[in-house]
Structures are given as C-alpha cells and as structure tokens.
Design an enzyme around this catalytic site. Structure first.
Site, PDB file in Angstrom:
ATOM      1  N   HIS A 180      -6.257   2.949  10.934  1.00  0.00           N
ATOM      2  CA  HIS A 180      -6.909   1.713  11.368  1.00  0.00           C
ATOM      3  C   HIS A 180      -5.949   0.738  12.051  1.00  0.00           C
ATOM      4  O   HIS A 180      -6.381  -0.217  12.692  1.00  0.00           O
ATOM      5  CB  HIS A 180      -7.598   1.015  10.176  1.00  0.00           C
ATOM      6  CG  HIS A 180      -6.676   0.359   9.204  1.00  0.00           C
ATOM      7  ND1 HIS A 180      -6.303   0.947   8.014  1.00  0.00           N
ATOM      8  CD2 HIS A 180      -6.061  -0.854   9.234  1.00  0.00           C
ATOM      9  CE1 HIS A 180      -5.502   0.122   7.346  1.00  0.00           C
ATOM     10  NE2 HIS A 180      -5.352  -0.970   8.078  1.00  0.00           N
TER      11      HIS A 180
ATOM     12  N   ASP B 292      -7.234   7.906   6.180  1.00  0.00           N
ATOM     13  CA  ASP B 292      -6.840   6.766   7.016  1.00  0.00           C
ATOM     14  C   ASP B 292      -5.396   6.892   7.486  1.00  0.00           C
ATOM     15  O   ASP B 292      -4.621   5.942   7.452  1.00  0.00           O
ATOM     16  CB  ASP B 292      -7.056   5.445   6.264  1.00  0.00           C
ATOM     17  CG  ASP B 292      -6.901   4.231   7.168  1.00  0.00           C
ATOM     18  OD1 ASP B 292      -7.082   4.368   8.395  1.00  0.00           O
ATOM     19  OD2 ASP B 292      -6.565   3.144   6.648  1.00  0.00           O
TER      20      ASP B 292
ATOM     21  N   SER C  20      -0.206  -2.474   5.927  1.00  0.00           N
ATOM     22  CA  SER C  20      -0.881  -1.188   6.117  1.00  0.00           C
ATOM     23  C   SER C  20       0.004  -0.215   6.883  1.00  0.00           C
ATOM     24  O   SER C  20       0.572  -0.553   7.927  1.00  0.00           O
ATOM     25  CB  SER C  20      -2.190  -1.398   6.884  1.00  0.00           C
ATOM     26  OG  SER C  20      -3.087  -2.164   6.124  1.00  0.00           O
TER      27      SER C  20
END
Length: 316
Positions: free
Chosen positions: A159, A189, A268
């Site tokens: 993402h 992810d 992230s």
C-alpha cells in the site's frame, strides 16, 4: 803500615795492625752501605710483610661487602622472590568482571539493535505525474523499506507504493534513487522493489526465523513515521498468529505478529527487529478503532518468513 780503602764495598770491618785482633767498625764502609740501601726494610722485614698482608685482607673484605650488598639489592628488586605468584581463583575473576561492569558504560540493547539495522533502512516516497506526464513533486505516499539483498532489493508494504507512478528511495547515507516494483504479495500487503542506483557499501539486513519468538520478547520498530526519521521505538511482542482486517474491510490478514512498539503512518514497510538487530517482521498495520490514524498501542507485522517468500527467497 797499610792503609784501609776509603770506599770499600766490603761489609766486614778491616783488621787493624797491632790491635791484637780487635774489631773496629769501618766508618767509611758503614756510610757507604747506608747510602746505597735503606736500613729500615732490611731491619724490619717481618713488619713489612704483616703490613702488606693486612692491606690485602682489607681489600678482600671490601669487595666481599660490595658483593653482598649487590646480592641483597638484586633480591629486593626480584618480584618473584618478593611476591611469589598467586594462582588466580574464580573469586578473583568474578571480582574483576564485576569491577569492569561497574566502571564501564556499555551501549543499551536498543542502541545495538538500532546501529545494526539502520544501514539497511530506506525512506520510500511515492510520487505522481502531472497531466503532461512530468514528475509531480507532490508526495502521494511515504513509508519505509528494508534492504534484504545488497544488490538493492528492498521489502516494503504494497500500500506504500501501489498508487505511485514514480517511486523514490533514500538510503541511509543520503543517496537517492528511483526504484521499480519487481514482485508483490497482496495477501500479506508486501511489495519487492529494485533500486536503480545503490551505494557502494550497501549493507543488507539479517533476517531471523520467528519460530522461537514469544510474547514479552523485546523488539524495535525503525522507520519514518509521518516522514520523520529515521526513528526508532522499542517495545515487546504482545502476541503471535493474530488476525487483522483493514479499516476499509477489504482485506483480512492472518498469522501476524502483534507488538506494542510505537508505530504510525510512515512506519509501514519498515523492519521489526530483535535486540540483535535481526529482522523478524515487516510492519504493516496499526489497530485504529477511532479512525484517527494514531497509535493506540497495538501494531501488526508480517512474519519475515512470508516476506522473504515474496522476494523469492527460501524459508528458514
């Protein structure tokens, strides 16, 4: 009548004529003898020999004293004789170690972990393009990645880069490069990037199996929260094999590592590491019940075994 010689070398007195054989000292002879040879040594030979013997005896005594003093001095400076070596005991060793620990400041485990992993951490920026197809300097996304192969192969979250038309990475030494996506694993992810330019001395992170991880183990999250960094936060593993559904409810992820080291948007894709600086997971999400995109104490990471398989690397 016959005259006696004035300079006779004879030591005997001459006999006078008509003196009836009486001996009279010859004054000339006595004077001559006294002139040619000292009288004292010849008169006291024993005393001379005693004096010479005494002198030699004193010299020998003096050298004996000097030798004795030298020997005593050598003994006084000889450490083995003064202080015989004592065998070290375990108590001596323990005392020395304790003294060293008390007087030496050692780096904390967190510092060691950070110093080990930081050369492999990169900042990832996703950029767009304007209507003319030129690069748009406005950031579409910001996140973190970790180098897993020193040829410039980087792991991050999908993402972070999926909506970017241009991907830029900034290495620990400040070098910037564009990068391209070479692999994805949507169910976890994850995305794999290849940097187009890399530092000469690029260091890849060390990955470690999660098989022996347990709740309570110390871990550290390193990354660029809100683009600030590199930043480090320390905590513990809170749980294993957790499930998490994205806020939009579009994706369900499983077998995650739960941790409580502070993580925020921008973390992230960054590494979750042990106190040895070895990567055990890729930070992927935070629990966000109030929809405020702030950390409430629960973060999730994809185990490194899953992440490594996304890059085509064999499991541990």
């Amino acid at each position: 009548m016959r005259r006696p010689a004035l300079y006779s070398s004879s030591n005997r007195p001459a006999k006078g004529a008509g003196d009836g054989g009486a001996q009279v000292p010859d004054e000339a002879t006595t004077a001559t003898a006294g002139t040619m040879e000292p009288a004292t040594p010849s008169r006291f030979p024993r005393l001379a020999r005693l004096a010479q013997h005494a002198a030699r005896h004193q010299l020998y005594l003096l050298w004996s004293v000097v030798g004795l003093l030298a020997l005593l001095l050598a003994i006084s400076f000889s450490s083995p004789l003064r202080h015989p070596a004592r065998k070290l005991t375990q108590e001596d060793i323990n005392a020395a170690v304790l003294k060293t620990l008390e007087t030496t400041v050692l780096p904390s485990p967190g510092t060691k972990a950070y110093d080990t992993i930081i050369p492999s951490v990169v900042r990832i920026t996703g950029l767009g393009k304007d209507k003319d197809g030129k690069e748009d300097t406005e950031q579409r996304s910001v996140g973190t990645g970790v180098v897993i192969v020193d040829k410039g192969i980087i792991l991050t979250n999908l993402h972070v880069v999926q909506n970017a038309q241009i991907i830029k990475v900034t290495f620990a030494d400040g070098l910037e490069s564009t990068a391209s996506i070479t692999g994805v694993q949507p169910e976890n992810d994850l995305a794999v990037l290849q940097a187009h330019k890399i530092p000469d001395d690029l260091i890849a992170a060390t990955m470690r199996s999660t098989a022996d991880l347990a709740p309570g183990d110390q871990v550290m999250a390193v990354g660029y929260p809100f683009g600030i960094g590199p930043s480090a936060s320390q905590g513990v593993i809170s749980g294993l094999k957790r499930n998490f559904r994205s806020p939009e409810g579009k994706q369900m992820m499983s077998n995650l590592i739960q941790f409580d080291a502070a993580a925020n948007p921008g973390n992230s894709g960054g590494p979750l590491v042990t106190m040895d600086g070895e990567v055990v997971g890729i930070v992927t999400a935070i629990f966000n019940p109030n929809q405020q995109r702030t950390f409430v104490g629960i973060g999730f990471a994809v185990p490194i075994e899953n992440a490594a398989s996304a890059a085509g690397m064999p499991p541990f």
